[in-house]
Design an enzyme around this catalytic site. Structure first.
Site, mmCIF file in Angstrom:
data_model
loop_
_atom_site.group_PDB
_atom_site.id
_atom_site.type_symbol
_atom_site.label_atom_id
_atom_site.label_comp_id
_atom_site.label_asym_id
_atom_site.label_seq_id
_atom_site.Cartn_x
_atom_site.Cartn_y
_atom_site.Cartn_z
ATOM 1 N N HIS A 103 0.744 -1.791 0.475
ATOM 2 C CA HIS A 103 -0.224 0.195 0.382
ATOM 3 C C HIS A 103 0.657 1.196 0.046
ATOM 4 O O HIS A 103 1.767 1.120 0.691
ATOM 5 C CB HIS A 103 -0.636 -0.575 1.424
ATOM 6 C CG HIS A 103 -1.950 1.230 1.394
ATOM 7 N ND1 HIS A 103 -1.584 1.723 2.775
ATOM 8 C CD2 HIS A 103 -2.678 1.840 0.187
ATOM 9 C CE1 HIS A 103 -3.349 2.615 2.046
ATOM 10 N NE2 HIS A 103 -3.142 2.636 0.594
ATOM 11 N N HIS A 106 -2.001 11.520 -1.881
ATOM 12 C CA HIS A 106 -3.295 10.597 -1.304
ATOM 13 C C HIS A 106 -3.725 11.397 -1.456
ATOM 14 O O HIS A 106 -5.517 11.538 -1.897
ATOM 15 C CB HIS A 106 -3.035 9.905 -0.377
ATOM 16 C CG HIS A 106 -3.997 9.365 0.205
ATOM 17 N ND1 HIS A 106 -4.634 9.772 0.857
ATOM 18 C CD2 HIS A 106 -5.243 8.158 -0.427
ATOM 19 C CE1 HIS A 106 -6.208 9.133 1.062
ATOM 20 N NE2 HIS A 106 -6.045 8.372 0.315
#
Length: 255
Positions: A17, A59
């Site tokens: 991730h 992000h």
């Protein structure tokens, strides 16, 4: 050792991730290098557009959490963004680590023959544009995606982003990210058909054997995010989930 069901997906069972997004500054080259050093061969990342339409990794909508800059990412040119310190927030070891241009990550992945789940994480109002831009970039830099190609795929919570990706480069696989199941499940499966998605990626807490079976029966892969405990990862893989996206860098050598 986990006794896993027979694997049918093209993708590895574990995907790192945001690189190694807890052990190093997420979405930076250092994170992907650490993930690779830990044994991972496929990574998840988040991509958006700068003010001058350069693709880069981030992000959040804003810059404060992971850089020394402030404000929304879309308010800054790439020339400004690439000067940011994207490592000091994590630890002194990574002081001066830079934001990563999408092209740099693609080059890294291609050179090492790794895989990449590219989450299209658009700025507000830029979903279709960002999806198309990512797909077009891959078409120009990678070329054709023959049957069985498993190195790259695109994912997003944003339907418009997946529509843009489909228009920009239809051949690259796409997956819809899901955090909450809709009340009308038939509409969900119809949406996947409309978007021409080859897979779904759900919150690991909401996947069920029934939905997993439906997805597999329709020829789609199923991934989950972001399970970090070994007991959860083992349970999900035994259930038949194709891949688990995780921050746990030791899991690759534990299962």
């Amino acid at each position: 050792m986990c006794d896993l069901k027979k694997k049918t997906s093209l993708y590895p069972q574990l995907i790192a991730h945001r690189g190694a997004g807890l052990d190093a500054p997420e979405n930076t080259l250092a994170a992907f290098q650490l993930g690779a050093k830990s044994g991972y061969r496929m990574f998840e990342c988040d991509v958006k557009l700068s003010q001058d339409k350069e693709l880069f990794l981030l992000h959040d909508t804003t810059l404060e959490r992971t850089t020394n800059l402030t404000g929304e990412a879309k308010e800054h040119s790439w020339a400004q963004l690439k000067t940011a310190d994207a490592g000091s927030w994590h630890s002194a070891l990574y002081q001066g680590e830079k934001l990563l241009h999408f092209g740099e990550l693609v080059s890294f992945v291609l050179a090492q023959q790794y895989g990449l789940d590219i989450e299209i994480k658009p700025n507000k109002g830029e979903a279709y544009e960002t999806g198309a831009a990512v797909a077009n970039y891959l078409q120009q830099s990678v070329g054709e995606f023959p049957a069985g190609q498993s190195r790259f795929f695109l994912s997003s919570f944003e339907r418009a982003a997946l529509r843009g990706a489909k228009a920009g480069f239809r051949e690259i696989p796409r997956a819809l990210l899901v955090d909450v199941w809709p009340k009308e499940m038939p509409e969900f499966w119809a949406l996947l058909d409309t978007l021409d998605c080859r897979g779904i990626i759900t919150n690991y807490r909401i996947i069920t054997p029934e939905i997993l079976q439906q997805a597999h029966d329709s020829g789609r892969f199923v991934m989950v995010y972001t399970a970090n405990e070994i007991v959860d990862i083992e349970r999900l893989l035994k259930m038949g989930v194709d891949s688990v996206i995780t921050d746990n860098m030791t899991a690759i050598n534990t299962l």
